[in-house]
Design a protein around this motif. Sequence first.
Motif, PDB file in Angstrom:
ATOM      1  N   GLY A  47     -10.089  -5.364  -6.380  1.00 45.26           N
ATOM      2  CA  GLY A  47      -9.594  -6.711  -6.590  1.00 45.26           C
ATOM      3  C   GLY A  47     -10.568  -7.560  -7.389  1.00 45.26           C
ATOM      4  O   GLY A  47     -11.694  -7.156  -7.712  1.00 45.26           O
ATOM      5  N   ASP A  48     -10.131  -8.779  -7.712  1.00 49.63           N
ATOM      6  CA  ASP A  48     -10.957  -9.723  -8.481  1.00 49.63           C
ATOM      7  C   ASP A  48     -11.850 -10.476  -7.507  1.00 49.63           C
ATOM      8  O   ASP A  48     -11.564 -11.613  -7.114  1.00 49.63           O
ATOM      9  N   THR A  49     -12.950  -9.858  -7.138  1.00 49.08           N
ATOM     10  CA  THR A  49     -13.812 -10.411  -6.090  1.00 49.08           C
ATOM     11  C   THR A  49     -15.089 -11.019  -6.671  1.00 49.08           C
ATOM     12  O   THR A  49     -15.473 -10.744  -7.810  1.00 49.08           O
ATOM     13  N   LYS A  50     -15.741 -11.824  -5.834  1.00 47.78           N
ATOM     14  CA  LYS A  50     -17.017 -12.435  -6.175  1.00 47.78           C
ATOM     15  C   LYS A  50     -17.970 -12.224  -5.003  1.00 47.78           C
ATOM     16  O   LYS A  50     -18.196 -13.133  -4.197  1.00 47.78           O
ATOM     17  N   PRO A  51     -18.546 -11.038  -4.914  1.00 47.33           N
ATOM     18  CA  PRO A  51     -19.334 -10.689  -3.720  1.00 47.33           C
ATOM     19  C   PRO A  51     -20.495 -11.626  -3.433  1.00 47.33           C
ATOM     20  O   PRO A  51     -20.766 -11.931  -2.262  1.00 47.33           O
ATOM     21  N   ILE A  52     -21.198 -12.083  -4.460  1.00 42.34           N
ATOM     22  CA  ILE A  52     -22.385 -12.913  -4.222  1.00 42.34           C
ATOM     23  C   ILE A  52     -21.997 -14.324  -3.808  1.00 42.34           C
ATOM     24  O   ILE A  52     -22.501 -14.856  -2.801  1.00 42.34           O
ATOM     25  N   SER A  53     -21.105 -14.957  -4.559  1.00 44.10           N
ATOM     26  CA  SER A  53     -20.706 -16.330  -4.246  1.00 44.10           C
ATOM     27  C   SER A  53     -19.638 -16.400  -3.168  1.00 44.10           C
ATOM     28  O   SER A  53     -19.220 -17.498  -2.780  1.00 44.10           O
ATOM     29  N   GLY A  54     -19.196 -15.258  -2.676  1.00 45.99           N
ATOM     30  CA  GLY A  54     -18.196 -15.229  -1.618  1.00 45.99           C
ATOM     31  C   GLY A  54     -18.789 -14.803  -0.289  1.00 45.99           C
ATOM     32  O   GLY A  54     -19.365 -15.598   0.451  1.00 45.99           O
ATOM     33  N   SER A  55     -18.695 -13.494   0.013  1.00 38.03           N
ATOM     34  CA  SER A  55     -19.138 -12.978   1.311  1.00 38.03           C
ATOM     35  C   SER A  55     -20.625 -13.194   1.548  1.00 38.03           C
ATOM     36  O   SER A  55     -21.041 -13.645   2.625  1.00 38.03           O
ATOM     37  N   PHE A  56     -21.450 -12.865   0.544  1.00 40.61           N
ATOM     38  CA  PHE A  56     -22.892 -12.977   0.741  1.00 40.61           C
ATOM     39  C   PHE A  56     -23.301 -14.426   1.004  1.00 40.61           C
ATOM     40  O   PHE A  56     -24.072 -14.715   1.925  1.00 40.61           O
TER      41      PHE A  56
ATOM     42  N   PHE B  13     -11.892 -12.237   1.236  1.00 39.55           N
ATOM     43  CA  PHE B  13     -11.036 -11.261   1.908  1.00 39.55           C
ATOM     44  C   PHE B  13      -9.670 -11.183   1.221  1.00 39.55           C
ATOM     45  O   PHE B  13      -9.128 -10.091   1.002  1.00 39.55           O
ATOM     46  N   ALA B  14      -9.109 -12.345   0.914  1.00 42.45           N
ATOM     47  CA  ALA B  14      -7.797 -12.363   0.267  1.00 42.45           C
ATOM     48  C   ALA B  14      -7.853 -11.722  -1.117  1.00 42.45           C
ATOM     49  O   ALA B  14      -6.955 -10.963  -1.509  1.00 42.45           O
ATOM     50  N   ALA B  15      -8.921 -12.006  -1.880  1.00 41.81           N
ATOM     51  CA  ALA B  15      -9.066 -11.417  -3.212  1.00 41.81           C
ATOM     52  C   ALA B  15      -9.254  -9.904  -3.125  1.00 41.81           C
ATOM     53  O   ALA B  15      -8.813  -9.168  -4.020  1.00 41.81           O
ATOM     54  N   CYS B  16      -9.900  -9.442  -2.070  1.00 43.46           N
ATOM     55  CA  CYS B  16     -10.072  -7.998  -1.879  1.00 43.46           C
ATOM     56  C   CYS B  16      -8.744  -7.287  -1.647  1.00 43.46           C
ATOM     57  O   CYS B  16      -8.638  -6.072  -1.858  1.00 43.46           O
ATOM     58  N   GLY B  17      -7.757  -8.023  -1.186  1.00 44.39           N
ATOM     59  CA  GLY B  17      -6.491  -7.398  -0.829  1.00 44.39           C
ATOM     60  C   GLY B  17      -6.509  -6.816   0.571  1.00 44.39           C
ATOM     61  O   GLY B  17      -5.664  -5.979   0.911  1.00 44.39           O
ATOM     62  N   ILE B  18      -7.461  -7.255   1.406  1.00 44.75           N
ATOM     63  CA  ILE B  18      -7.585  -6.713   2.762  1.00 44.75           C
ATOM     64  C   ILE B  18      -6.281  -6.874   3.543  1.00 44.75           C
ATOM     65  O   ILE B  18      -5.866  -5.984   4.296  1.00 44.75           O
ATOM     66  N   TRP B  19      -5.612  -8.017   3.354  1.00 45.84           N
ATOM     67  CA  TRP B  19      -4.427  -8.293   4.172  1.00 45.84           C
ATOM     68  C   TRP B  19      -3.182  -7.584   3.656  1.00 45.84           C
ATOM     69  O   TRP B  19      -2.098  -7.759   4.218  1.00 45.84           O
ATOM     70  N   LEU B  20      -3.351  -6.739   2.653  1.00 46.63           N
ATOM     71  CA  LEU B  20      -2.240  -5.901   2.211  1.00 46.63           C
ATOM     72  C   LEU B  20      -2.060  -4.682   3.103  1.00 46.63           C
ATOM     73  O   LEU B  20      -1.033  -3.994   3.029  1.00 46.63           O
ATOM     74  N   TYR B  21      -3.058  -4.372   3.920  1.00 45.22           N
ATOM     75  CA  TYR B  21      -2.986  -3.165   4.738  1.00 45.22           C
ATOM     76  C   TYR B  21      -1.937  -3.322   5.827  1.00 45.22           C
ATOM     77  O   TYR B  21      -1.629  -4.428   6.272  1.00 45.22           O
TER      78      TYR B  21
ATOM     79  N   THR C  64       1.921 -13.909   6.843  1.00 41.40           N
ATOM     80  CA  THR C  64       1.066 -13.912   5.646  1.00 41.40           C
ATOM     81  C   THR C  64       1.769 -13.314   4.430  1.00 41.40           C
ATOM     82  O   THR C  64       1.392 -13.618   3.291  1.00 41.40           O
ATOM     83  N   SER C  65       2.772 -12.487   4.642  1.00 39.23           N
ATOM     84  CA  SER C  65       3.508 -11.924   3.499  1.00 39.23           C
ATOM     85  C   SER C  65       4.311 -12.987   2.755  1.00 39.23           C
ATOM     86  O   SER C  65       4.752 -12.767   1.628  1.00 39.23           O
ATOM     87  N   LEU C  66       4.478 -14.158   3.366  1.00 40.59           N
ATOM     88  CA  LEU C  66       5.210 -15.257   2.733  1.00 40.59           C
ATOM     89  C   LEU C  66       4.332 -16.045   1.771  1.00 40.59           C
ATOM     90  O   LEU C  66       4.843 -16.838   0.981  1.00 40.59           O
ATOM     91  N   ASP C  67       3.019 -15.845   1.849  1.00 40.40           N
ATOM     92  CA  ASP C  67       2.071 -16.616   1.038  1.00 40.40           C
ATOM     93  C   ASP C  67       1.399 -15.690   0.034  1.00 40.40           C
ATOM     94  O   ASP C  67       0.720 -14.729   0.423  1.00 40.40           O
ATOM     95  N   PRO C  68       1.554 -15.944  -1.258  1.00 42.09           N
ATOM     96  CA  PRO C  68       0.924 -15.064  -2.266  1.00 42.09           C
ATOM     97  C   PRO C  68      -0.591 -15.015  -2.171  1.00 42.09           C
ATOM     98  O   PRO C  68      -1.216 -14.090  -2.679  1.00 42.09           O
ATOM     99  N   TYR C  69      -1.198 -15.989  -1.517  1.00 45.25           N
ATOM    100  CA  TYR C  69      -2.651 -15.986  -1.303  1.00 45.25           C
ATOM    101  C   TYR C  69      -3.076 -14.727  -0.569  1.00 45.25           C
ATOM    102  O   TYR C  69      -4.106 -14.125  -0.898  1.00 45.25           O
ATOM    103  N   PHE C  70      -2.318 -14.301   0.414  1.00 40.41           N
ATOM    104  CA  PHE C  70      -2.654 -13.109   1.198  1.00 40.41           C
ATOM    105  C   PHE C  70      -2.211 -11.820   0.504  1.00 40.41           C
ATOM    106  O   PHE C  70      -2.446 -10.734   1.030  1.00 40.41           O
ATOM    107  N   LEU C  71      -1.599 -11.942  -0.659  1.00 41.50           N
ATOM    108  CA  LEU C  71      -1.211 -10.781  -1.466  1.00 41.50           C
ATOM    109  C   LEU C  71      -2.131 -10.618  -2.664  1.00 41.50           C
ATOM    110  O   LEU C  71      -1.757 -10.036  -3.680  1.00 41.50           O
ATOM    111  N   ALA C  72      -3.361 -11.164  -2.543  1.00 44.50           N
ATOM    112  CA  ALA C  72      -4.397 -11.044  -3.576  1.00 44.50           C
ATOM    113  C   ALA C  72      -3.988 -11.704  -4.885  1.00 44.50           C
ATOM    114  O   ALA C  72      -4.388 -11.252  -5.965  1.00 44.50           O
ATOM    115  N   GLN C  73      -3.228 -12.804  -4.801  1.00 47.39           N
ATOM    116  CA  GLN C  73      -2.790 -13.504  -6.011  1.00 47.39           C
ATOM    117  C   GLN C  73      -3.624 -14.738  -6.336  1.00 47.39           C
ATOM    118  O   GLN C  73      -3.323 -15.446  -7.289  1.00 47.39           O
TER     119      GLN C  73
END
Length: 540
Positions: free
Chosen positions: A424-433, A490-498, A282-291
Amino acid sequence: MAEAITAREVLDQILFKYRAAIDVGEYQPFVWPHRALGPYLLIFYLLLPLSQSPVVHYARYPLFALIIYLSVSAIRDCRSPGVTLGYGIGLLNTWTILWSATLIIFNDARRDYKRIERQERLDDPPDVQGLVENIQGNTSALDGSTTDGLKLLHPVGELPEPQPSVTDNLAPRLHSPEVFAAQEPVPSSSQEVYTWQSLPNDLFHRLDFVLDLVTNFRGLRWTHQRPGTYPPPQHIRETLTNPETPASLHPNKYPSYRILFTTNFQYFVLCALTLDTLKYVTSLDPYFLAQGQNTPSPFPVAHTVRLTLSLLFTFASLLNIFLLAPLILACTFGPRLLGPHASTWLYPPLFGSLSSIAEQGLAGLWGGWWHQLFRYAFEAAGDYVGGKLLRLPKKSIPGGIVRVFVAFVCSGMLHGFASYTVLGDTKPISGSFLFFALQPVGIVAQRALSIYLKQKGYREAIPPWMRKTGNVLVVVLWCRLTGPLIADEFAACGIWLYEPLPVSLIRGLRGEGWWRWGGEWVRWYSGDRWWRSGLVFLGG
């Protein structure tokens, strides 16, 4: 061509954003214990001795209002530079509200909840004449005991009157057709004695009881244990289960500590290797780096690959974390330190069987295979709204639909507020909820189609293997349709940066460094008032 950004650079940007927001007063650090008072208030209330006082009974409502205020304030005001800790601020505070409502508003845990506990083991009692002769010939019996260790509970020469079982008036029932009916335990030299224990009178016993209640979300060992989870082992059920109860739908998966350790350790190693691989890939894909989701991907069929990697990363991360409980608590600390809390049957697998998906489709995905950690609280909210507020029978179609929708809305709120508290640049209502709010739509639609086919006589004409294949296809297509909502969040949150592991085998062999953890993890924070001072956690 611009040089690709690294995870370290993204984390530095988040840290800079955090410090700037703190400096201008936009947010505050999450300070422990000042910002974690909600759970302690819940524990304090549950620790109160049982009382008939209406003051104690109705005090739960203003207490719950205070818990809501404290939790909402933390969600609104607090942030963390650590991506997982930032996510945890929203998740844990929302869960505090839901769990508090479950225990003291939707239910009365202090009065109604009971736990399986082991009583003192006794030897087979000898006949009365033999007991009298034994006591008369043993002067040590004057202090209430005999040389063979049998406790003297009644004065010499008096026969004990039949005493009601401590469980006669309890008859606790699980929320399932499987009823654990308490029975009079029969002491014997070959069988331990178990009973249902309500809120104890002794303070230290009560503290253990309450802490177990507050932290045992799945209700293992409790009257509110969820259906589908593993029941107590046979030797425990023999003193608790009535004859009509099935022997076991799920036999004890780990009958010994050796099996518990070897099985979970193997899974832990496999999960660690999987996480190390996923972290590198996932470090090879900027999507998983909150980009952002519109960034170019090195993988073909980018949307499908990203969704698949997100599912694998989520599954492996959760499993890896929860495997630590049996390995540390049961196998390392063990019964010598934790007593019955280290029993092997209290650490069943977190996830269910994949066959649930083939058998039940979307309902099996969420109710059978996926972890049931929060299920009881979600169902309690659904029962409260559908039953107590709307007065809809649980087994009616409207009642069932309302309960399912409320449960998933609660799940959506839990994950939505979690993404709200990250930087991060998240959208809680239109995303997770929205992702969780849509799941009951698919479940109800698939169930309605199944009922229709059955009523028309078509269902029986379809071979079982074809029905199972159809269920799997429905799940795959539905997840492909709705999955990007939460995967992108999840990706926008930066979760996969941990960093899931302190040591990375793959990146170490590639010359990128073996040790992955570092930096400042915790510091002392001095607030403008003494009670606002405490520890601030920065890692994660």
